[in-house]
Motif scaffolding. Structure first.
Motif, PDB file in Angstrom:
ATOM      1  N   HIS A   1       0.806  -1.221   0.000  1.00 44.99           N
ATOM      2  CA  HIS A   1       0.000   0.000   0.000  1.00 44.99           C
ATOM      3  C   HIS A   1       0.842   1.275   0.000  1.00 44.99           C
ATOM      4  O   HIS A   1       1.961   1.293   0.501  1.00 44.99           O
ATOM      5  CB  HIS A   1      -0.905   0.020   1.233  1.00 44.99           C
ATOM      6  CG  HIS A   1      -2.206  -0.687   1.034  1.00 44.99           C
ATOM      7  ND1 HIS A   1      -3.207  -0.695   1.980  1.00 44.99           N
ATOM      8  CD2 HIS A   1      -2.684  -1.416  -0.011  1.00 44.99           C
ATOM      9  CE1 HIS A   1      -4.242  -1.396   1.531  1.00 44.99           C
ATOM     10  NE2 HIS A   1      -3.947  -1.850   0.331  1.00 44.99           N
TER      11      HIS A   1
ATOM     12  N   ASP B   1      -0.995   3.501   3.904  1.00 49.93           N
ATOM     13  CA  ASP B   1      -1.016   3.057   5.302  1.00 49.93           C
ATOM     14  C   ASP B   1       0.006   3.801   6.156  1.00 49.93           C
ATOM     15  O   ASP B   1      -0.215   4.040   7.343  1.00 49.93           O
ATOM     16  CB  ASP B   1      -0.754   1.549   5.397  1.00 49.93           C
ATOM     17  CG  ASP B   1      -1.868   0.735   4.754  1.00 49.93           C
ATOM     18  OD1 ASP B   1      -2.878   1.334   4.353  1.00 49.93           O
ATOM     19  OD2 ASP B   1      -1.731  -0.500   4.646  1.00 49.93           O
TER      20      ASP B   1
ATOM     21  N   THR C   1       0.873  -5.153   3.558  1.00 49.00           N
ATOM     22  CA  THR C   1      -0.469  -5.246   4.142  1.00 49.00           C
ATOM     23  C   THR C   1      -0.710  -6.535   4.919  1.00 49.00           C
ATOM     24  O   THR C   1      -1.659  -6.620   5.694  1.00 49.00           O
ATOM     25  CB  THR C   1      -1.543  -5.132   3.045  1.00 49.00           C
ATOM     26  OG1 THR C   1      -1.392  -6.215   2.109  1.00 49.00           O
ATOM     27  CG2 THR C   1      -1.431  -3.798   2.310  1.00 49.00           C
TER      28      THR C   1
ATOM     29  N   ALA D   1       3.261  -7.769   8.204  1.00 48.89           N
ATOM     30  CA  ALA D   1       2.303  -6.685   8.008  1.00 48.89           C
ATOM     31  C   ALA D   1       2.837  -5.408   8.654  1.00 48.89           C
ATOM     32  O   ALA D   1       3.368  -5.437   9.762  1.00 48.89           O
ATOM     33  CB  ALA D   1       0.956  -7.058   8.610  1.00 48.89           C
ATOM     34  N   ASN D   2       2.705  -4.294   7.942  1.00 47.39           N
ATOM     35  CA  ASN D   2       3.150  -2.959   8.346  1.00 47.39           C
ATOM     36  C   ASN D   2       4.642  -2.729   8.143  1.00 47.39           C
ATOM     37  O   ASN D   2       5.151  -1.655   8.468  1.00 47.39           O
ATOM     38  CB  ASN D   2       2.782  -2.636   9.800  1.00 47.39           C
ATOM     39  CG  ASN D   2       2.624  -1.134  10.020  1.00 47.39           C
ATOM     40  OD1 ASN D   2       2.019  -0.438   9.191  1.00 47.39           O
ATOM     41  ND2 ASN D   2       3.154  -0.619  11.115  1.00 47.39           N
TER      42      ASN D   2
END
Length: 433
Positions: A74, A77, A327, A339-340
């Motif tokens: 993304h 985010d 993501t 994730a992140n």
């Protein structure tokens, strides 16, 4: 094949620092780091004090694959531009938890990205731009005439390359010619915030402050907002045929877009719409001045101008990096992402990838079909790429037949910036026909 951890792929401290040091993008250290990373650690982790750890993506193929998979990687985010922990904290405090001071196309993911891109996409398609060609050619001829009047020497960046694309995009946007110097100054202060000569804080005597403090110049953003808010109000009251009227009166799902999104749209068009083109234009002249054989080749065959345009964009790569956020937990290219996780896509490295480009550091105007990724790839492919290439083609079509010779007349310089950077000084000696 076993999946390796981030610790197994930690980038040496000196190379990691070069990725976040604005000066390294100006003095060549970053290119050396890219070269080392592609060979030794093409997908490693950078850990630098004051910045969240991030994966560093340096291979052309990996950048393409990540750019293609917008559901897994993304833009919105986290900040899509490298930012310090301190700056991120301050922005989130100001914006109610959001990491974004602006909300442009580069800050959006589906479904918003597609909706907002569609507002202006028709403006930047080749069939619409063709209507602008005559006007752009008039501006290009004036730029060449102005250069010819310099008497054989000039700073090509500050006397030619900055003003030609500025005049084009301001005409399209609907900014009065009298306001062009203001737009140029604000753009240089935005993208050159960390440069000791271009940044507003540096000019105010704060050049010794850490780059992460100079990077986020809220005063520049505020000045942009104030200018475009007045322009937007004028175009809502009296719409014209310009792009500002399109943005001012845009609706998403039947509702007018917010002030934040409208102001952000103006800013990205006004700044990216000329700064990256001026950088590639300056890069082209730099390459020609340093490589007389390439200049001779071009003079002998003007059909190489489109190839010159692509090569100068590849060689310069004005947008050096964008960040992406993972993501979900996943494996990619032998690495284990969580994730992140934050990733840095190094376009300037991909554009010098030995696996894709023969002698990638060389400036060759006849490389052939463009494989460069200077405009990005996938859903976030630069909306203004056709305009940029058309502007540059027209300028060189007007200039090259009149330019008999060119060489460097001093030491060129690049701006100190890790997001958007390019030539800030290019002294040349030339002879016109």
């Amino acid at each position: 094949m076993s999946v390796m951890t981030a610790a197994d792929h930690r980038i040496p401290a000196d190379h990691a620092f070069n990725l976040v040091d604005p000066a390294a993008y100006a003095d060549g250290r970053t290119l050396e780091t890219y070269r080392w990373l592609r060979k030794n650690e093409p997908l490693g982790v950078a850990e630098v004090e004051g910045v969240d750890p991030f994966w560093v993506v340096t291979r052309h193929a990996d950048i393409l694959e990540i750019s293609r998979q917008n559901d897994l990687f993304h833009n919105g985010d986290r900040n899509p531009v490298l930012t310090s922990q301190a700056a991120d904290k301050r922005v989130r405090e100001m914006m109610g938890g959001s990491p974004h001071l602006l909300r442009t196309l580069i800050h959006m993911d589906a479904p918003d990205h597609h909706k907002y891109r569609a507002l202006t996409q028709a403006w930047f398609m080749p069939q619409n731009l063709k209507k602008l060609e005559d006007d752009i050619r008039v501006i290009a001829r004036a730029a060449v005439d102005g250069m010819a009047a310099k008497g054989g020497t000039c700073d090509f960046v500050n006397e030619v390359a900055l003003y030609f694309p500025l005049r084009v995009i301001m005409k399209i946007l609907g900014v009065p010619e009298s306001d062009e110097p203001r737009m140029l100054k604000l753009t240089q202060e935005l993208f050159g915030a960390t440069d000791p000569e271009l940044g507003r804080r540096a000019k105010a005597g704060e050049a010794d402050k850490p780059a992460e403090e100079r990077q986020m110049d809220f005063g520049v953003i505020t000045d942009f907002f104030e200018y475009f808010r007045k322009l937007s109000e004028a175009r809502r009251a009296n719409p014209t045929e310009d792009l500002a009227s399109v943005i001012a009166n845009s609706k998403i799902d039947g509702q007018p877009i917010s002030d934040l999104e409208a102001m952000s749209y103006y800013i990205i068009v006004a700044t990216a719409g000329h700064d990256t083109t001026s950088s590639s234009t300056g890069g082209a002249m730099w390459g020609l001045a340093e490589n007389p054989a390439e200049f001779k080749k071009l003079k002998a065959d003007l059909s190489l101008i489109p190839s010159l345009v692509d090569e100068s964009i590849r060689w310069t790569t004005p947008v050096k990096t964008f960040m992406r956020t993972v993501t979900q937990d996943m494996d990619f290219a032998g690495r284990s992402f969580k994730a992140n996780d934050w990733l840095m896509l190094c376009y300037a490295s991909g554009n010098r990838d030995e696996a894709v480009f023969e002698a990638p550091d060389a400036f060759r105007i006849d490389r052939g079909p463009a494989k460069h990724i200077a405009f990005g790839y996938g859903a976030h492919l630069c909306i203004g790429q056709h305009l940029a290439k058309m502007e540059m083609r027209i300028l060189w079509e007007e200039m090259i037949p009149r330019l008999k010779s060119v060489e460097l007349a001093g030491e060129p310089a690049l701006s100190e910036a890790f997001f958007v950077n390019g030539p800030k000084r290019l002294p040349i000696r030339f002879e016109m026909a």
